[in-house]
Design a protein around this motif. Structure first.
Motif, PDB file in Angstrom:
ATOM      1  N   GLY A  97      13.530  -9.765  16.353  1.00 34.62           N
ATOM      2  CA  GLY A  97      13.533 -10.457  15.069  1.00 34.62           C
ATOM      3  C   GLY A  97      12.626 -11.675  15.011  1.00 34.62           C
ATOM      4  N   ARG A 100       9.705 -11.170  12.544  1.00 40.93           N
ATOM      5  CA  ARG A 100      10.177 -11.341  11.167  1.00 40.93           C
ATOM      6  C   ARG A 100      10.291 -12.827  10.824  1.00 40.93           C
ATOM      7  NH1 ARG A 100      12.438  -8.367   7.305  1.00 40.93           N
ATOM      8  NH2 ARG A 100      12.846  -6.568   8.619  1.00 40.93           N
ATOM      9  N   ILE A 103       6.851 -14.159  10.171  1.00 39.23           N
ATOM     10  CA  ILE A 103       6.350 -13.725   8.858  1.00 39.23           C
ATOM     11  C   ILE A 103       7.000 -14.561   7.762  1.00 39.23           C
ATOM     12  CG2 ILE A 103       6.342 -11.825   7.179  1.00 39.23           C
ATOM     13  CD1 ILE A 103       4.221 -11.499   9.384  1.00 39.23           C
ATOM     14  N   GLU A 104       8.271 -14.848   7.885  1.00 38.71           N
ATOM     15  CA  GLU A 104       8.951 -15.684   6.885  1.00 38.71           C
ATOM     16  C   GLU A 104       8.346 -17.087   6.856  1.00 38.71           C
ATOM     17  OE1 GLU A 104      11.026 -14.645   4.516  1.00 38.71           O
ATOM     18  OE2 GLU A 104      10.785 -12.639   5.360  1.00 38.71           O
ATOM     19  N   LYS A 107       5.110 -16.801   5.023  1.00 39.23           N
ATOM     20  CA  LYS A 107       5.340 -16.694   3.579  1.00 39.23           C
ATOM     21  C   LYS A 107       5.575 -18.082   2.985  1.00 39.23           C
ATOM     22  CE  LYS A 107       7.524 -12.127   3.575  1.00 39.23           C
ATOM     23  NZ  LYS A 107       8.810 -11.444   3.342  1.00 39.23           N
ATOM     24  N   ALA A 132       6.602  -2.109  11.932  1.00 36.74           N
ATOM     25  CA  ALA A 132       7.243  -3.413  11.740  1.00 36.74           C
ATOM     26  C   ALA A 132       6.750  -4.072  10.458  1.00 36.74           C
ATOM     27  CB  ALA A 132       6.980  -4.317  12.942  1.00 36.74           C
ATOM     28  N   TYR A 133       5.439  -4.095  10.240  1.00 35.73           N
ATOM     29  CA  TYR A 133       4.909  -4.715   9.024  1.00 35.73           C
ATOM     30  C   TYR A 133       5.411  -4.001   7.768  1.00 35.73           C
ATOM     31  CZ  TYR A 133       1.769  -7.825  11.585  1.00 35.73           C
ATOM     32  OH  TYR A 133       1.259  -8.809  12.394  1.00 35.73           O
ATOM     33  N   LYS A 134       5.489  -2.679   7.817  1.00 31.49           N
ATOM     34  CA  LYS A 134       6.010  -1.938   6.662  1.00 31.49           C
ATOM     35  C   LYS A 134       7.474  -2.321   6.416  1.00 31.49           C
ATOM     36  CE  LYS A 134       4.691   2.213   5.721  1.00 31.49           C
ATOM     37  NZ  LYS A 134       4.498   3.663   5.789  1.00 31.49           N
ATOM     38  N   LYS A 135       8.230  -2.489   7.486  1.00 31.69           N
ATOM     39  CA  LYS A 135       9.631  -2.901   7.347  1.00 31.69           C
ATOM     40  C   LYS A 135       9.729  -4.300   6.736  1.00 31.69           C
ATOM     41  CE  LYS A 135      12.077  -2.822  11.192  1.00 31.69           C
ATOM     42  NZ  LYS A 135      13.056  -2.627  12.268  1.00 31.69           N
ATOM     43  N   PHE A 136       8.735  -5.143   6.997  1.00 31.31           N
ATOM     44  CA  PHE A 136       8.707  -6.504   6.447  1.00 31.31           C
ATOM     45  C   PHE A 136       8.229  -6.519   4.995  1.00 31.31           C
ATOM     46  CE2 PHE A 136       7.519  -8.119  10.983  1.00 31.31           C
ATOM     47  CZ  PHE A 136       8.802  -7.864  11.431  1.00 31.31           C
ATOM     48  N   GLY A 137       7.822  -5.356   4.452  1.00 29.13           N
ATOM     49  CA  GLY A 137       7.422  -5.275   3.053  1.00 29.13           C
ATOM     50  C   GLY A 137       5.924  -5.238   2.807  1.00 29.13           C
ATOM     51  N   TYR A 161       1.118  -8.306   1.651  1.00 26.06           N
ATOM     52  CA  TYR A 161       2.460  -8.590   1.142  1.00 26.06           C
ATOM     53  C   TYR A 161       2.264  -9.495  -0.064  1.00 26.06           C
ATOM     54  CZ  TYR A 161       7.227 -10.192   0.699  1.00 26.06           C
ATOM     55  OH  TYR A 161       8.474 -10.461   0.213  1.00 26.06           O
TER      56      TYR A 161
END
Length: 177
Positions: A97, A100, A103-104, A107, A132-137, A161
């Protein structure tokens, strides 16, 4: 807790180059081959190359967790986007995690700087990272091949994204990967 420590010095560039060597040899040798990894480390992720990027305004950060350096990332703020150039974690830190969380954080940086999207490139054969990137949107925008010299290319997908959703738009140029 994950912290980003801004890299600014020659010593930081040295630390980043050592991290790159460890992570890239472990992760990318199976994807790109030993010779291309060695070429990229020598020409794109050496202490000198990284320090040159730092002096030209590229943002590099050491990623720290529990007082240990576990990876690094680099990004650029462009007119309408945050371009994520690099996000690499040591093998022992993946799948927990932490990617993720990073990435947050990115963002949040993009939103504070009024950017519409995060954009990145990822090797087409780096399947776990793509998943993983696809799972993150993230969504596929296009494919690109970039000549990096020495007879080598980077054969990538460009993913994005959207932070600001455009209503009523579809992506006819995207495809499932």
């Amino acid at each position: 807790m994950i912290q980003l420590i801004k890299a600014t010095t020659k010593t930081d560039a040295h630390t980043l180059s050592l991290l790159a060597k460890e992570i890239w040899e472990e992760h990318y040798t199976a994807i790109l081959g030993e010779q291309q990894v060695a070429y990229m480390l020598a020409n794109l992720q050496s202490e000198t190359a990284i320090f040159n990027e730092l002096t030209q305004g590229k943002e590099y950060f050491l990623v720290q967790s529990n007082h240990a350096i576990i990876g690094y990332l680099s990004y650029q703020l462009l007119p309408d986007q945050l371009f994520l150039s690099k996000l690499y974690l040591k093998q022992s830190e993946r799948g927990q995690g932490k990617g993720r969380l990073l990435i947050e954080k990115l963002k949040d940086i993009a939103k504070k700087n009024k950017k519409e999207q995060l954009v990145l490139t990822v090797n087409k054969y780096n399947m776990n990272t793509i998943a993983a990137y696809k799972k993150f949107g993230f969504e596929l925008v296009k494919e690109q091949v970039a000549d990096i010299g020495g007879g080598y290319v980077m054969d990538d997908y460009v993913l994005q994204y959207r932070l600001i959703k455009k209503s009523g738009t579809s992506r006819p140029d995207s495809k499932e990967i």
